[in-house]
Design an enzyme around this catalytic site. Structure first.
Site, PDB file in Angstrom:
ATOM      1  N   HIS A 155      -3.864   3.069   5.464  1.00 21.41           N
ATOM      2  CA  HIS A 155      -3.823   1.950   4.509  1.00 21.41           C
ATOM      3  C   HIS A 155      -4.351   2.438   3.158  1.00 21.41           C
ATOM      4  CE1 HIS A 155      -3.315  -1.472   7.470  1.00 21.41           C
ATOM      5  NE2 HIS A 155      -3.620  -0.477   8.283  1.00 21.41           N
ATOM      6  N   GLU A 159       0.850  -1.196   0.000  1.00 19.33           N
ATOM      7  CA  GLU A 159       0.000   0.000   0.000  1.00 19.33           C
ATOM      8  C   GLU A 159       0.884   1.244   0.000  1.00 19.33           C
ATOM      9  OE1 GLU A 159      -2.507  -0.961   3.374  1.00 19.33           O
ATOM     10  OE2 GLU A 159      -3.154  -2.822   2.418  1.00 19.33           O
ATOM     11  N   GLU A 208      -8.455   4.084   4.762  1.00 19.83           N
ATOM     12  CA  GLU A 208      -8.166   3.394   3.508  1.00 19.83           C
ATOM     13  C   GLU A 208      -8.163   4.489   2.450  1.00 19.83           C
ATOM     14  OE1 GLU A 208      -7.216   0.116   3.007  1.00 19.83           O
ATOM     15  OE2 GLU A 208      -9.072  -1.029   2.933  1.00 19.83           O
TER      16      GLU A 208
HETATM   17  O1  DDK Z   1      -6.326  -4.761   7.344  1.00 20.02           O
HETATM   18  C1  DDK Z   1      -7.181  -4.684   6.474  1.00 20.02           C
HETATM   19  O2  DDK Z   1      -7.528  -5.681   5.815  1.00 20.02           O
HETATM   20  C2  DDK Z   1      -7.789  -3.358   6.143  1.00 20.02           C
HETATM   21  C3  DDK Z   1      -6.806  -2.393   5.630  1.00 20.02           C
HETATM   22 SE1  DDK Z   1      -5.846  -3.051   4.088  1.00 20.02          SE
HETATM   23  C4  DDK Z   1      -8.436  -2.709   7.336  1.00 20.02           C
HETATM   24  C5  DDK Z   1      -9.469  -3.557   7.992  1.00 20.02           C
HETATM   25  C6  DDK Z   1     -10.293  -2.777   9.002  1.00 20.02           C
HETATM   26  C7  DDK Z   1      -9.533  -2.304  10.178  1.00 20.02           C
HETATM   27  C8  DDK Z   1      -8.961  -3.469  10.909  1.00 20.02           C
HETATM   28  N1  DDK Z   1      -9.033  -3.278  12.303  1.00 20.02           N
HETATM   29 ZN    ZN Z   2      -3.627  -2.295   4.621  1.00 22.76          ZN
HETATM   30 ZN    ZN Z   3      -6.601  -1.853   2.369  1.00 20.79          ZN
END
Ligand code: DDK
Ligand code: ZN
Ligand code: ZN
Length: 416
Positions: free
Chosen positions: A303, A178, A377
């Site tokens: 992210h 990412e 995100e």
């Molecule tokens: O970790 C993940 O798959 C995504 C970011 Se790529 C976030 C998921 C929600 C927040 C995790 N506590």
């Molecule tokens: Zn991520």
């Molecule tokens: Zn993500």
């Protein structure tokens, strides 16, 4: 994942980089249970790299499923999709071309650049030089080393004070591929330094609070995406007896660990690790936050991709005790972000807004007592996915600054 792992091993052995010629990224739209089963079945039969959600276990009806398919499986995938009558579109026709098209901001210079995806070596020397040339506003501390021995440096931004100041913790690059995420942390540091003294909000923030910035959390993985395999997500830890490398750092925190939306298969991209905090990078960050628990008022983690502003919980469908306030702040931050270029974000608790995902850093920080805990995100919604062109670094970082500053101002306002 196995095929990608193989590519990775071959790439390391030859000292060169995995290529993705003729590989495609599809967006599938499963609308009935049968579609979901077919997709999971497909994932068992061939090596598919899940982009969204990030592993086949997380596929459900009525969500977009973005998958990266190696060229040799394309015929088979088309057959599956047609026979199963699954609606789909091709997001990326040729992944190798998309990898190369990322660098649309001109050729890669030797120097560090805020509008480029900098290699770890460049980020590391940038950390050293930015800290030494702004000694009045920045200090740095190493919070431990990564699995492969790289130092994890946290930058502390804020006006020096004789008393301990309340703080915000910001990390980037939990997931290796990412790339827009570490670019944001670098941008944030630059902006903080260059607007301190002129922007009244930044000045007041850094006078009253400190911001801890970890520019790259998963350094080993990030370095690996530059040198060997652009699509790597996890850490790079090895355990004897397993042929697969790495765990998902965002499934490795001690928050409902591995209970839902995570995999206990070491070869999965959402592998939760052998125990909570088995990944040294996770332990280093968790130790740092625990040590500074009394002063850390907000935890922000960056992210990509999907344009979401998430908050607890992801390990349960239960609403957080502070749900309404967290939602209100998220909505405010999203509108601030949108005001610049019209980029639309969706906010909500992780479990229902993206997918259940236990072991995440935001849930862990929240349960520790850090109330304002958010996962961003960033761009985009899938046109480029992880391969967001460098020409979008500046607008993405500019708009994200507005959201981060909105949250910071809110936290600051509610300190006492
Ligand atoms: O970790 C993940 O798959 C995504 C970011 Se790529 C976030 C998921 C929600 C927040 C995790 N506590
Ligand atoms: Zn991520
Ligand atoms: Zn993500």
């Amino acid at each position: 994942m196995r095929i990608l792992l193989l590519f990775g091993l071959v790439a390391v052995a030859l000292g060169d980089v995995a290529r993705f010629d003729g590989e495609k990224v599809f967006r599938l739209r499963p609308t009935i249970d049968e579609h979901v089963n077919l997709i999971k079945d497909l994932a068992k039969t061939i090596e598919v790299d899940f982009w969204k959600p990030e592993s086949p276990e997380l596929v459900t009806i009525d969500i977009d499923v973005d998958i990266h398919v190696p060229a040799k499986y394309l015929d088979m995938v088309y057959t599956y999709l047609q026979q199963g009558d699954i609606e789909y579109e091709v997001l990326i026709e040729d992944l190798q071309e998309a990898v190369e098209a990322q660098a649309d901001d001109g050729p890669t210079p030797r120097a560090h650049s805020y509008t480029k995806y900098n290699s770890w070596d460049k980020v590391q020397s940038w950390i050293a030089s930015i800290a030494s040339s702004n000694a009045n506003l920045i200090s740095k501390q190493v919070i431990g080393n990564t699995y492969e021995g790289r130092p994890m440096t946290v930058l502390k931004l804020g006006k020096k004070s004789s008393s301990t100041k309340p703080a915000i913790f910001l990390d980037c690059g939990i997931h290796a591929r990412e790339w827009i995420s570490p670019a944001f942390c670098q941008w944030f540091v630059k902006e903080a330094l260059s607007t301190y003294g002129s922007d009244s909000q930044m000045t007041s923030l850094l006078n009253q609070m400190d911001v801890f910035v970890l520019p790259v959390f998963n350094i080993d993985g990030y370095d690996y995406t530059h040198k060997s395999n652009r699509m790597w997500r996890k850490t790079r830890s090895r355990k004897s007896g397993s042929s697969c490398t790495g765990a998902d750092p965002n499934r490795n925190f001690d928050a409902g660990w591995c209970s839902m939306g995570a995999s206990s298969n070491p070869c999965s991209d959402t592998f939760c690790g052998y125990t909570p905090e088995s990944e040294i990078e996770v332990k280093n960050v968790a130790d740092f936050i625990r040590r500074n628990k009394s002063i850390i008022k907000a935890y922000l983690t960056i992210h990509s991709y999907s344009q979401l502003l998430l908050f607890p919980y992801s390990y349960t469908y239960a609403l957080a005790a502070d749900h309404s306030e967290l939602m209100e702040v998220a909505e405010g931050a999203s509108s601030a972000l949108r005001s610049l270029y019209g980029t639309r974000y969706t906010s909500g608790p992780g479990a229902t807004t993206i997918y259940p995902a236990a072991g995440g850093s935001d849930d862990w920080a929240y349960d520790l007592g850090v109330k304002y805990s958010y996962t961003f995100e960033l761009r985009d919604t899938g046109r480029y996915g992880f391969l967001l062109p460098e020409s979008q670094i500046k607008p993405t970082c500019e708009e994200t600054m507005l959201a981060v500053k909105y949250i910071a101002a809110y936290v600051q306002k509610n300190l006492y």
